[in-house]
Design an enzyme around this catalytic site. Sequence first.
Site, PDB file in Angstrom:
ATOM      1  N   HIS A  12      -1.971   0.798   6.180  1.00 15.63           N
ATOM      2  CA  HIS A  12      -2.859   1.952   6.032  1.00 15.63           C
ATOM      3  C   HIS A  12      -4.238   1.648   6.618  1.00 15.63           C
ATOM      4  CE1 HIS A  12      -5.268  -0.016   2.954  1.00 15.63           C
ATOM      5  NE2 HIS A  12      -4.118  -0.498   2.487  1.00 15.63           N
ATOM      6  N   GLU A  92       1.984  -1.306  -2.545  1.00 16.04           N
ATOM      7  CA  GLU A  92       1.348  -2.604  -2.376  1.00 16.04           C
ATOM      8  C   GLU A  92       1.724  -3.576  -3.496  1.00 16.04           C
ATOM      9  OE1 GLU A  92       0.455  -4.984  -0.759  1.00 16.04           O
ATOM     10  OE2 GLU A  92      -1.625  -4.730  -0.115  1.00 16.04           O
TER      11      GLU A  92
END
Length: 196
Positions: A12, A92
């Site tokens: 990201h 994550e």
Amino acid sequence: MTALRRFYLVRHGETDWNVAGRLQGRRDIPLNSLGRAQAARVGHVLHQLAGDVTGLTYVSSPMSRALETMRILRTTLDLPMSDFSHDPQLAELSFGQWEGMTWPDLRRRDAELVKQRELDPWSFVPPEGESYAQLAVRAGAALDRIPGNAVVVTHGGVIRSMLHARAGMPAEEAAAIPIRQGAIYVLEAGAYQLKS
């Protein structure tokens, strides 16, 4: 025999917590303006690498920073902004109680645990968190479910885990390697290339 597949792994774009050096983990922190520009850049790089991007599968982590990166990337490619799937197993690495902290904070607060992590960063589990070894299992399972060649927008920890599990990078090196934003990690046939 399983056909070889190519994964375009994208971290990201930047967030304000990245700038501050805070461990984000499962905290849902949005992109900043540079992060949005990085997401658009990745779309241009992907077009150069893949050519016809319409035949690729697109999968994202469900966290907002990854979803926004994917939407911007797809818009840059003239693809429908929201026509992609997401998989919670691409989220994550969980840093548990350490999320929101910086490494200097942690060295003051949890010096002994930070030392333990430095001795074995691949297997260390932060308080109420998870290890890279655990992450590699769940993220690998997510990749295994994706059909064909795919663009995967995810996080630095997930990419690190796949560089070890799928490209043979030594675990200690993979746990420490900086993962760039605004770049693509092309994973194929047991190796990877960094493209930006």
